[in-house]
Scaffold this active site. Sequence first.
Site, mmCIF file in Angstrom:
data_model
loop_
_atom_site.group_PDB
_atom_site.id
_atom_site.type_symbol
_atom_site.label_atom_id
_atom_site.label_comp_id
_atom_site.label_asym_id
_atom_site.label_seq_id
_atom_site.Cartn_x
_atom_site.Cartn_y
_atom_site.Cartn_z
ATOM 1 N N ILE A 170 -60.548 16.848 -48.194
ATOM 2 C CA ILE A 170 -59.489 16.540 -49.148
ATOM 3 C C ILE A 170 -58.754 17.813 -49.571
ATOM 4 O O ILE A 170 -59.318 18.674 -50.240
ATOM 5 C CB ILE A 170 -60.045 15.802 -50.383
ATOM 6 C CG1 ILE A 170 -60.873 14.586 -49.951
ATOM 7 C CG2 ILE A 170 -58.906 15.406 -51.315
ATOM 8 C CD1 ILE A 170 -60.137 13.592 -49.048
ATOM 9 N N GLN A 194 -38.519 41.389 -18.544
ATOM 10 C CA GLN A 194 -38.269 39.963 -18.326
ATOM 11 C C GLN A 194 -39.460 39.094 -18.734
ATOM 12 O O GLN A 194 -39.278 37.964 -19.229
ATOM 13 C CB GLN A 194 -37.923 39.706 -16.852
ATOM 14 C CG GLN A 194 -37.344 38.327 -16.609
ATOM 15 C CD GLN A 194 -36.953 38.124 -15.166
ATOM 16 O OE1 GLN A 194 -37.807 38.017 -14.282
ATOM 17 N NE2 GLN A 194 -35.650 38.089 -14.895
ATOM 18 N N ILE A 247 -47.575 38.687 -27.239
ATOM 19 C CA ILE A 247 -46.456 39.633 -27.291
ATOM 20 C C ILE A 247 -46.832 40.869 -28.113
ATOM 21 O O ILE A 247 -46.473 41.999 -27.767
ATOM 22 C CB ILE A 247 -45.198 38.944 -27.869
ATOM 23 C CG1 ILE A 247 -44.625 37.961 -26.840
ATOM 24 C CG2 ILE A 247 -44.145 39.970 -28.280
ATOM 25 C CD1 ILE A 247 -43.494 37.096 -27.362
ATOM 26 N N GLU A 283 -53.593 14.616 -41.097
ATOM 27 C CA GLU A 283 -52.600 13.544 -41.259
ATOM 28 C C GLU A 283 -52.305 12.841 -39.941
ATOM 29 O O GLU A 283 -51.161 12.480 -39.639
ATOM 30 C CB GLU A 283 -51.338 14.070 -41.944
ATOM 31 C CG GLU A 283 -51.611 14.442 -43.396
ATOM 32 C CD GLU A 283 -50.378 14.619 -44.237
ATOM 33 O OE1 GLU A 283 -49.384 13.908 -44.015
ATOM 34 O OE2 GLU A 283 -50.416 15.479 -45.143
ATOM 35 N N SER A 324 -53.198 14.514 -32.865
ATOM 36 C CA SER A 324 -52.189 14.328 -31.816
ATOM 37 C C SER A 324 -52.466 13.067 -31.009
ATOM 38 O O SER A 324 -51.538 12.374 -30.571
ATOM 39 C CB SER A 324 -52.162 15.553 -30.893
ATOM 40 O OG SER A 324 -51.702 16.689 -31.600
#
Length: 379
Positions: free
Chosen positions: A157, A279, A337, A363, A366
């Site tokens: 909770i 790149q 990165i 909530e 997926s």
Amino acid sequence: MDFQLTEEQLAVQAAARDFAQNELWAGVIERDEHQKFPAEQIKKMGELGFMGMMVSPEYGGGGMDTVSYVLAMEEISKVDASCSVIMSVNNSLVCWGLEKYGNEEQKRKYLPGLTSGEIIGAFALSEPEAGSDATSQRTTAEDKGDYYLLNGTKNWITNGTTASVYLVVAQTNPELKHRGINVLIVEKGMEGFQTAPKENKLGIRGSDTCSLLFTDVKVPKENRIGEDGFGFKFAMQVLAGGRIGIAAQALGIASGAYELSLKYSKERKAFGVPISQHQAIQFKLADMATNIDAARLLCLQSAHDKDAHQDYAKSGAMAKLFASKVAMDTAVEAVQIHGGYGFVKEYHVERMMRDAKITQIYEGTSEIQKIVISREILK
């Protein structure tokens, strides 16, 4: 089709960004490390109107639309996802549920304090054996005439130890299954109501999460929201809107990680040039930016659907499913990165990576979002 934000929406976004950068940034690492609840920050968020954004001004709220709420959630989440989940639960699950389905007495009693940040709300649905399967409620609310006798345990909770008002889902008539479920307003301090110790979590460590324990708690009948047996429908309705808030939280985590990565890539040099000129890094940044823009459009679409009083079950579930994946993917790449610095707390992205994971779980996982989406498209 208009993709431009209104002046009011832009003002809300700017106010949220300003607050996050100036009030939340400085202490966010310390709060995370020590699991420190951001009491002072939440109080200021209440004063600024972020704790009851969509509530009618009649009850002390901002009377704003869901789009404005999404914009504010993204900006707060860029800096501190712990603060944003406290804000999300208070706005999406507690305030919205009370205003939408509570009676006039309940609204006037609880909403002004909740919207001002004077008190905080919590939503109690999950149990040890009832997470994704919300119909399997073991917490019972036995009808005793003028009150309910509440017994059981709630898990995971948010705002568990700090809330003053709890919307608790419980089973009154087991033979009716989900049609026998009610939602009761429980106040801190009621006899027989206890909170367990805070959970020691991977992420969103500034927010407090705990179990709730109910032992023969007498809850007055006037604290029931809606008609007898309305509880399950109430829970599903508030969670549908809550998904939009969590999608916006995930979007904010992704945006925050991306912005830090973009800045770092221009400063850090390797092989004689900034790494942004390589790149390999450029492609990572391109993927981040594209996915974040796509997630933002899904969030705004679901918010628009809610504001237009259209069915937002599918768009909300899609927004949460996609944005939470983007949050996790972007945060992982942000650490990459940053290289070795990404593994160090002072650079923030390791915290964002830990915070991102929960957006794929709470909530509605997926997997649950895919169930919702598939049911909607197969209707």
